[in-house]
Scaffold this motif. Structure first.
Motif, PDB file in Angstrom:
ATOM      1  N   ASP A  48       4.562 -30.706 -54.325  1.00 48.15           N
ATOM      2  CA  ASP A  48       5.306 -31.707 -53.554  1.00 48.15           C
ATOM      3  C   ASP A  48       6.101 -31.032 -52.432  1.00 48.15           C
ATOM      4  OD1 ASP A  48       4.331 -33.693 -55.226  1.00 48.15           O
ATOM      5  OD2 ASP A  48       6.126 -33.737 -56.482  1.00 48.15           O
ATOM      6  N   GLU A  49       6.740 -29.908 -52.742  1.00 51.39           N
ATOM      7  CA  GLU A  49       7.476 -29.170 -51.713  1.00 51.39           C
ATOM      8  C   GLU A  49       6.531 -28.671 -50.617  1.00 51.39           C
ATOM      9  OE1 GLU A  49      11.326 -27.223 -53.986  1.00 51.39           O
ATOM     10  OE2 GLU A  49       9.519 -26.006 -53.776  1.00 51.39           O
ATOM     11  N   THR A  50       5.349 -28.223 -51.022  1.00 50.65           N
ATOM     12  CA  THR A  50       4.383 -27.693 -50.061  1.00 50.65           C
ATOM     13  C   THR A  50       3.970 -28.757 -49.054  1.00 50.65           C
ATOM     14  OG1 THR A  50       3.627 -26.058 -51.668  1.00 50.65           O
ATOM     15  CG2 THR A  50       2.137 -26.527 -49.842  1.00 50.65           C
ATOM     16  N   VAL A  51       3.818 -29.979 -49.506  1.00 54.22           N
ATOM     17  CA  VAL A  51       3.520 -31.087 -48.589  1.00 54.22           C
ATOM     18  C   VAL A  51       4.656 -31.223 -47.575  1.00 54.22           C
ATOM     19  CG1 VAL A  51       3.184 -33.594 -48.429  1.00 54.22           C
ATOM     20  CG2 VAL A  51       2.004 -32.284 -50.211  1.00 54.22           C
ATOM     21  N   GLY A  52       5.882 -31.071 -48.038  1.00 56.89           N
ATOM     22  CA  GLY A  52       7.040 -31.085 -47.135  1.00 56.89           C
ATOM     23  C   GLY A  52       7.031 -29.913 -46.167  1.00 56.89           C
ATOM     24  N   HIS A  53       6.575 -28.758 -46.625  1.00 55.89           N
ATOM     25  CA  HIS A  53       6.479 -27.583 -45.742  1.00 55.89           C
ATOM     26  C   HIS A  53       5.501 -27.859 -44.610  1.00 55.89           C
ATOM     27  CE1 HIS A  53       7.604 -24.959 -49.479  1.00 55.89           C
ATOM     28  NE2 HIS A  53       8.577 -25.751 -49.094  1.00 55.89           N
ATOM     29  N   ILE A  54       4.380 -28.492 -44.962  1.00 56.88           N
ATOM     30  CA  ILE A  54       3.365 -28.837 -43.955  1.00 56.88           C
ATOM     31  C   ILE A  54       3.961 -29.790 -42.928  1.00 56.88           C
ATOM     32  CG2 ILE A  54       1.189 -30.079 -43.601  1.00 56.88           C
ATOM     33  CD1 ILE A  54       0.287 -28.847 -46.344  1.00 56.88           C
ATOM     34  N   GLN A  55       4.723 -30.771 -43.400  1.00 55.67           N
ATOM     35  CA  GLN A  55       5.344 -31.735 -42.480  1.00 55.67           C
ATOM     36  C   GLN A  55       6.336 -31.041 -41.551  1.00 55.67           C
ATOM     37  OE1 GLN A  55       6.815 -34.520 -45.396  1.00 55.67           O
ATOM     38  NE2 GLN A  55       4.890 -35.679 -45.433  1.00 55.67           N
ATOM     39  N   ARG A  56       7.098 -30.086 -42.080  1.00 53.91           N
ATOM     40  CA  ARG A  56       8.032 -29.338 -41.231  1.00 53.91           C
ATOM     41  C   ARG A  56       7.277 -28.529 -40.182  1.00 53.91           C
ATOM     42  NH1 ARG A  56      11.010 -27.305 -46.162  1.00 53.91           N
ATOM     43  NH2 ARG A  56      12.330 -29.071 -46.665  1.00 53.91           N
ATOM     44  N   LEU A  57       6.180 -27.892 -40.606  1.00 57.64           N
ATOM     45  CA  LEU A  57       5.384 -27.105 -39.656  1.00 57.64           C
ATOM     46  C   LEU A  57       4.785 -27.997 -38.569  1.00 57.64           C
ATOM     47  CD1 LEU A  57       3.718 -24.683 -42.197  1.00 57.64           C
ATOM     48  CD2 LEU A  57       5.355 -24.031 -40.395  1.00 57.64           C
ATOM     49  N   GLU A  58       4.381 -29.190 -38.932  1.00 64.14           N
ATOM     50  CA  GLU A  58       3.871 -30.142 -37.929  1.00 64.14           C
ATOM     51  C   GLU A  58       4.973 -30.512 -36.935  1.00 64.14           C
ATOM     52  OE1 GLU A  58       2.367 -33.183 -40.546  1.00 64.14           O
ATOM     53  OE2 GLU A  58       0.367 -32.256 -40.641  1.00 64.14           O
ATOM     54  N   LYS A  59       6.189 -30.694 -37.454  1.00 69.97           N
ATOM     55  CA  LYS A  59       7.326 -31.009 -36.591  1.00 69.97           C
ATOM     56  C   LYS A  59       7.624 -29.839 -35.650  1.00 69.97           C
ATOM     57  CE  LYS A  59      10.638 -33.318 -38.531  1.00 69.97           C
ATOM     58  NZ  LYS A  59      11.830 -33.696 -39.324  1.00 69.97           N
ATOM     59  N   ILE A  60       7.574 -28.627 -36.187  1.00 67.03           N
ATOM     60  CA  ILE A  60       7.812 -27.428 -35.359  1.00 67.03           C
ATOM     61  C   ILE A  60       6.735 -27.308 -34.288  1.00 67.03           C
ATOM     62  CG2 ILE A  60       7.819 -24.896 -35.382  1.00 67.03           C
ATOM     63  CD1 ILE A  60       9.139 -25.128 -38.227  1.00 67.03           C
ATOM     64  N   ALA A  61       5.477 -27.515 -34.665  1.00 61.79           N
ATOM     65  CA  ALA A  61       4.382 -27.441 -33.695  1.00 61.79           C
ATOM     66  C   ALA A  61       4.585 -28.468 -32.581  1.00 61.79           C
ATOM     67  CB  ALA A  61       3.049 -27.651 -34.396  1.00 61.79           C
ATOM     68  N   GLN A  62       5.040 -29.645 -32.957  1.00 65.02           N
ATOM     69  CA  GLN A  62       5.305 -30.685 -31.958  1.00 65.02           C
ATOM     70  C   GLN A  62       6.419 -30.233 -31.006  1.00 65.02           C
ATOM     71  OE1 GLN A  62       6.639 -34.421 -33.666  1.00 65.02           O
ATOM     72  NE2 GLN A  62       5.708 -35.582 -31.989  1.00 65.02           N
ATOM     73  N   MET A  63       7.455 -29.616 -31.561  1.00 69.92           N
ATOM     74  CA  MET A  63       8.555 -29.114 -30.734  1.00 69.92           C
ATOM     75  C   MET A  63       8.069 -28.021 -29.780  1.00 69.92           C
ATOM     76  SD  MET A  63      11.355 -28.981 -33.792  1.00 69.92           S
ATOM     77  CE  MET A  63      12.808 -28.521 -32.901  1.00 69.92           C
ATOM     78  N   LEU A  64       7.118 -27.219 -30.249  1.00 67.03           N
ATOM     79  CA  LEU A  64       6.564 -26.137 -29.428  1.00 67.03           C
ATOM     80  C   LEU A  64       5.435 -26.622 -28.521  1.00 67.03           C
ATOM     81  CD1 LEU A  64       6.431 -23.333 -32.158  1.00 67.03           C
ATOM     82  CD2 LEU A  64       8.017 -23.452 -30.204  1.00 67.03           C
ATOM     83  N   GLU A  65       5.051 -27.890 -28.716  1.00 73.15           N
ATOM     84  CA  GLU A  65       3.973 -28.510 -27.941  1.00 73.15           C
ATOM     85  C   GLU A  65       2.639 -27.795 -28.131  1.00 73.15           C
ATOM     86  OE1 GLU A  65       5.481 -28.740 -23.922  1.00 73.15           O
ATOM     87  OE2 GLU A  65       6.917 -30.299 -24.466  1.00 73.15           O
ATOM     88  N   VAL A  66       2.317 -27.504 -29.421  1.00 69.35           N
ATOM     89  CA  VAL A  66       1.034 -26.885 -29.776  1.00 69.35           C
ATOM     90  C   VAL A  66       0.440 -27.625 -30.980  1.00 69.35           C
ATOM     91  CG1 VAL A  66       1.651 -24.585 -28.936  1.00 69.35           C
ATOM     92  CG2 VAL A  66       2.102 -25.169 -31.320  1.00 69.35           C
ATOM     93  N   LYS A  67      -0.854 -27.444 -31.155  1.00 61.73           N
ATOM     94  CA  LYS A  67      -1.515 -27.978 -32.350  1.00 61.73           C
ATOM     95  C   LYS A  67      -1.282 -26.986 -33.490  1.00 61.73           C
ATOM     96  CE  LYS A  67      -5.654 -29.331 -32.540  1.00 61.73           C
ATOM     97  NZ  LYS A  67      -7.109 -29.508 -32.455  1.00 61.73           N
TER      98      LYS A  67
END
Length: 182
Positions: A48-67
């Motif tokens: 469950d935490e790992t799913v949250g980690h993925i969501q955070r990484l997606e948010k970071i990628a969005q902030m960095l404007e990368v896939k």
């Protein structure tokens, strides 16, 4: 191309994204193989935490404007493969659980190092929000590692030792062969 710290951070985020996604496939198999209920629960809650980690990484990628996708984390691929060896192994329950914990802790240590490196890059770039997101995950990875250590020391390893002791008590005594002429 890694021509500056921002491109390196972006690369690290992609690598972590791959690692976490690989882990979401491995953790359910580890939970299924574990015989200790405490260990099963630890694997399930970390999923469950790992799913949250993925969501955070997606948010970071969005902030960095990368896939976030597009890279395969070879280190996690190898660590998952080692974990699969423990899953495929047969033997005493507590010993298999100890092997699963060892495999899981190698994963946690890799993740702790990787998130620490990414956080250091974000610090150098002054990316305050990214630092916070990476630190949240780093804290959870460290807590997961500590939890695994506790399960190992408090439950699994003592159970393995107890099982070995009871097996030795139940084993028939070995006959001594005498050599002629002694």
């Amino acid at each position: 191309m890694l021509d500056n710290l921002k491109s390196l951070l972006e690369d690290q985020i992609r690598d972590l994204y791959s690692a976490e996604n690989q882990l979401t496939k491995a953790l359910p198999k580890m939970a299924k193989k574990a015989t200790s209920e405490t260990l099963k629960d630890a694997f399930t809650s970390h999923l469950d935490e790992t799913v949250g980690h993925i969501q955070r990484l997606e948010k970071i990628a969005q902030m960095l404007e990368v896939k976030p996708s597009g890279k395969v984390c070879k280190a996690m691929k190898g660590l998952v493969e080692e974990g699969k060896e423990a899953i495929d192994e047969s033997g005493e329950d507590a010993v298999i659980d100890a092997a699963l914990i060892g495999a899981a802790q190698r994963v946690e240590h890799y993740e702790i190092a990787a998130y620490g490196c990414a956080r250091a890059l974000a610090e150098q770039l002054g990316e305050t929000k990214i630092i916070q997101l990476l630190q949240e995950t780093l804290d959870e990875e460290s807590a997961a590692n500590e939890k695994l250590t506790g399960i190992s020391l408090d439950e699994v390893l003592p159970a393995a030792v107890q099982q070995e002791s009871s097996e030795q008590e139940q084993a028939p005594p070995r006959s001594r062969s005498k050599k002629s002429g002694n």
